[in-house]
Design an enzyme around this catalytic site. Structure first.
Site, mmCIF file in Angstrom:
data_model
loop_
_atom_site.group_PDB
_atom_site.id
_atom_site.type_symbol
_atom_site.label_atom_id
_atom_site.label_comp_id
_atom_site.label_asym_id
_atom_site.label_seq_id
_atom_site.Cartn_x
_atom_site.Cartn_y
_atom_site.Cartn_z
ATOM 1 N N ASP A 60 0.830 -1.209 0.000
ATOM 2 C CA ASP A 60 0.000 0.000 0.000
ATOM 3 C C ASP A 60 0.867 1.263 0.000
ATOM 4 O O ASP A 60 1.979 1.267 0.512
ATOM 5 C CB ASP A 60 -0.920 -0.019 1.239
ATOM 6 C CG ASP A 60 -2.090 0.938 1.093
ATOM 7 O OD1 ASP A 60 -2.354 1.410 -0.025
ATOM 8 O OD2 ASP A 60 -2.747 1.216 2.120
ATOM 9 N N GLY A 61 0.327 2.320 -0.592
ATOM 10 C CA GLY A 61 0.984 3.629 -0.514
ATOM 11 C C GLY A 61 1.552 4.147 -1.828
ATOM 12 O O GLY A 61 2.255 5.165 -1.837
ATOM 13 N N ARG A 118 0.153 7.789 -2.563
ATOM 14 C CA ARG A 118 0.704 8.814 -1.675
ATOM 15 C C ARG A 118 2.176 9.080 -1.988
ATOM 16 O O ARG A 118 2.652 10.209 -1.908
ATOM 17 C CB ARG A 118 0.542 8.371 -0.202
ATOM 18 C CG ARG A 118 -0.812 8.729 0.371
ATOM 19 C CD ARG A 118 -1.093 7.968 1.644
ATOM 20 N NE ARG A 118 -1.439 6.579 1.343
ATOM 21 C CZ ARG A 118 -1.465 5.615 2.260
ATOM 22 N NH1 ARG A 118 -1.141 5.892 3.512
ATOM 23 N NH2 ARG A 118 -1.807 4.389 1.913
ATOM 24 N N HIS A 178 2.466 3.621 -8.978
ATOM 25 C CA HIS A 178 2.235 2.210 -9.311
ATOM 26 C C HIS A 178 3.426 1.640 -10.077
ATOM 27 O O HIS A 178 3.841 0.511 -9.845
ATOM 28 C CB HIS A 178 0.950 2.060 -10.132
ATOM 29 C CG HIS A 178 -0.298 2.404 -9.346
ATOM 30 N ND1 HIS A 178 -0.520 1.918 -8.072
ATOM 31 C CD2 HIS A 178 -1.375 3.179 -9.646
ATOM 32 C CE1 HIS A 178 -1.686 2.384 -7.632
ATOM 33 N NE2 HIS A 178 -2.226 3.153 -8.561
ATOM 34 N N GLU A 194 -12.498 -4.424 -4.147
ATOM 35 C CA GLU A 194 -12.934 -3.032 -3.931
ATOM 36 C C GLU A 194 -12.212 -2.047 -4.855
ATOM 37 O O GLU A 194 -12.745 -0.981 -5.165
ATOM 38 C CB GLU A 194 -12.724 -2.630 -2.469
ATOM 39 C CG GLU A 194 -13.687 -3.293 -1.485
ATOM 40 C CD GLU A 194 -13.377 -4.748 -1.176
ATOM 41 O OE1 GLU A 194 -12.231 -5.186 -1.407
ATOM 42 O OE2 GLU A 194 -14.290 -5.472 -0.730
ATOM 43 N N TRP A 239 -11.867 -2.215 -7.901
ATOM 44 C CA TRP A 239 -12.638 -2.017 -9.134
ATOM 45 C C TRP A 239 -13.441 -0.720 -9.077
ATOM 46 O O TRP A 239 -13.859 -0.198 -10.107
ATOM 47 C CB TRP A 239 -13.587 -3.196 -9.406
ATOM 48 C CG TRP A 239 -12.911 -4.460 -9.836
ATOM 49 C CD1 TRP A 239 -12.871 -5.648 -9.142
ATOM 50 C CD2 TRP A 239 -12.196 -4.705 -11.063
ATOM 51 N NE1 TRP A 239 -12.168 -6.596 -9.847
ATOM 52 C CE2 TRP A 239 -11.747 -6.043 -11.030
ATOM 53 C CE3 TRP A 239 -11.881 -3.924 -12.181
ATOM 54 C CZ2 TRP A 239 -11.001 -6.618 -12.075
ATOM 55 C CZ3 TRP A 239 -11.138 -4.498 -13.216
ATOM 56 C CH2 TRP A 239 -10.708 -5.818 -13.157
ATOM 57 N N LEU A 291 10.608 -20.369 -5.370
ATOM 58 C CA LEU A 291 9.566 -19.559 -4.724
ATOM 59 C C LEU A 291 8.234 -19.628 -5.473
ATOM 60 O O LEU A 291 8.189 -19.557 -6.696
ATOM 61 C CB LEU A 291 10.045 -18.099 -4.692
ATOM 62 C CG LEU A 291 9.009 -17.052 -4.234
ATOM 63 C CD1 LEU A 291 8.803 -17.125 -2.724
ATOM 64 C CD2 LEU A 291 9.446 -15.644 -4.630
ATOM 65 N N ARG A 293 2.080 -5.037 6.145
ATOM 66 C CA ARG A 293 1.371 -3.985 5.429
ATOM 67 C C ARG A 293 2.217 -2.722 5.455
ATOM 68 O O ARG A 293 2.665 -2.291 6.532
ATOM 69 C CB ARG A 293 -0.012 -3.684 6.009
ATOM 70 C CG ARG A 293 -0.702 -2.561 5.188
ATOM 71 C CD ARG A 293 -2.164 -2.369 5.512
ATOM 72 N NE ARG A 293 -2.773 -1.478 4.513
ATOM 73 C CZ ARG A 293 -4.028 -1.513 4.125
ATOM 74 N NH1 ARG A 293 -4.843 -2.390 4.654
ATOM 75 N NH2 ARG A 293 -4.479 -0.683 3.213
ATOM 76 N N ARG A 312 -4.939 -1.765 8.946
ATOM 77 C CA ARG A 312 -6.128 -2.567 8.653
ATOM 78 C C ARG A 312 -5.776 -3.660 7.657
ATOM 79 O O ARG A 312 -4.711 -3.663 7.046
ATOM 80 C CB ARG A 312 -7.263 -1.685 8.126
ATOM 81 C CG ARG A 312 -6.896 -0.823 6.935
ATOM 82 C CD ARG A 312 -8.120 -0.040 6.406
ATOM 83 N NE ARG A 312 -7.714 0.924 5.407
ATOM 84 C CZ ARG A 312 -7.458 2.216 5.642
ATOM 85 N NH1 ARG A 312 -7.614 2.700 6.847
ATOM 86 N NH2 ARG A 312 -7.076 3.015 4.663
ATOM 87 N N SER A 348 -8.097 -4.744 5.121
ATOM 88 C CA SER A 348 -8.706 -4.455 3.814
ATOM 89 C C SER A 348 -9.130 -5.718 3.045
ATOM 90 O O SER A 348 -8.819 -5.869 1.850
ATOM 91 C CB SER A 348 -7.746 -3.601 2.964
ATOM 92 O OG SER A 348 -7.467 -2.389 3.614
ATOM 93 N N GLU A 387 1.574 -13.646 12.174
ATOM 94 C CA GLU A 387 2.178 -12.510 12.875
ATOM 95 C C GLU A 387 2.014 -11.282 11.983
ATOM 96 O O GLU A 387 2.271 -11.348 10.776
ATOM 97 C CB GLU A 387 3.668 -12.770 13.141
ATOM 98 C CG GLU A 387 3.918 -13.941 14.079
ATOM 99 C CD GLU A 387 3.342 -13.717 15.478
ATOM 100 O OE1 GLU A 387 3.348 -12.556 15.944
ATOM 101 O OE2 GLU A 387 2.887 -14.696 16.092
#
Ligand code: IPE
Ligand code: IPE
Ligand code: MG
Length: 247
Positions: A21-22, A25, A38, A68, A70, A132, A189, A195, A197, A208
């Site tokens: 996230d972020g 911003r 992005h 969400e 979308w 991985l 996060r 949160r 989300s 954890e």
């Protein structure tokens, strides 16, 4: 000195999930349009995936686009879908080089055809890789997934394939899109939001949690190592007492 030296090799988390996230911003902070964030976020994905593969993480799940999301402005959604096509084309050779297998846990049917085709093509191409597992949550939300699981279980009960008494934790896990994937040991996060989300609600029951103020485009490999070291110093009790866990 790298935080990597502090990682205890015997206690590497098997599965790390990240709410990236972020991006918006981060772009705004430099006076740029959200899409720059992005694009920079893709570079972070590249670096974190390589580092995770290198230190022997088995599963890395990245929340890339939620159900969400979308509802964002059409221009941003379209640009993100185009960025995905571009990124997959550019990154597939890196995935092959690092022996990474791509998987998805999202509602791929909702993706535009060009994005879906590229994405499924890359999944097919990397299917034989044994390092991985990179799990991309794309058009994903936990409530969507739980609803789908409930429908499938109900249909199986109706058809007599499973009895109501046989519905247990294992049966529910097997009907989720994460079927066969171990639950995350560590959930990270970025961006300071505290949160979940709508991410992996069932699967993170005992994960954890690690929150950092760093925005995703500025999250570095050293930050990943730091989160892992922090995780390794926690005591996971799973409801037991500390004395029980230690003995
Ligand atoms: C995360 O960054 C990427 C996606 C959800 C697609 P955001 O786009 O949510 O960035 P902020 O939270 O607005 O800064
Ligand atoms: C969560 O980020 C979804 C992804 C990282 C893909 P959001 O930016 O969409 O979450 P909220 O709206 O802040 O909860
Ligand atoms: Mg956000």
């Amino acid at each position: 000195m790298s935080k990597k030296d502090d990682i205890i090799k015997e206690r590497i988390p098997r599965h790390i999930a990240i709410i990236m996230d972020g991006n918006g911003r981060w772009a705004k902070k430099q006076g740029l349009a959200r899409m720059f964030g992005h694009r920079q976020g893709v570079t972070t994905v590249h670096n974190i995936t390589e580092a995770a593969a290198e230190i022997g993480i088995e599963y890395l799940t990245l929340y890339a686009f939620s159900t969400e999301n979308w509802n964002r402005p059409k221009e941003e959604v379209d640009a993100l879908m185009a960025l995905l096509v571009d990124t997959i084309a550019k990154e597939t050779p890196t995935l092959m080089k690092n022996n990474v297998k791509l998987l998805t846990i999202g509602d791929v049917d909702r993706l535009p055809k060009a994005t879906r085709d590229k994405f499924l093509g890359c999944i097919e191409q990397t299917a034989g890789n044994t390092g991985l597992n990179l799990v991309l949550a794309l058009s994903y939300s936990s409530r969507w997934e739980i609803i789908e699981a409930a429908k499938r279980i109900a249909a199986e009960v109706k058809d007599g394939k499973i009895a109501i008494d046989e519905i247990n934790e294992a049966a529910i896990s097997e009907h989720l899109t994460t079927q066969g994937i171990p639950d995350p040991d560590l959930l990270i996060r970025t961006s300071g939001e505290l949160r979940i989300s709508n991410f992996l609600l069932w699967q993170i029951a005992y994960s954890e949690l690690y929150f950092t103020d760093k925005l995703w485009p500025e999250f570095t490999v050293e930050d990943l190592y730091e989160a892992i070291v922090d995780y390794q110093h926690r005591e996971r009790r799973f409801g037991k007492t500390s004395e029980q866990v230690k003995s």
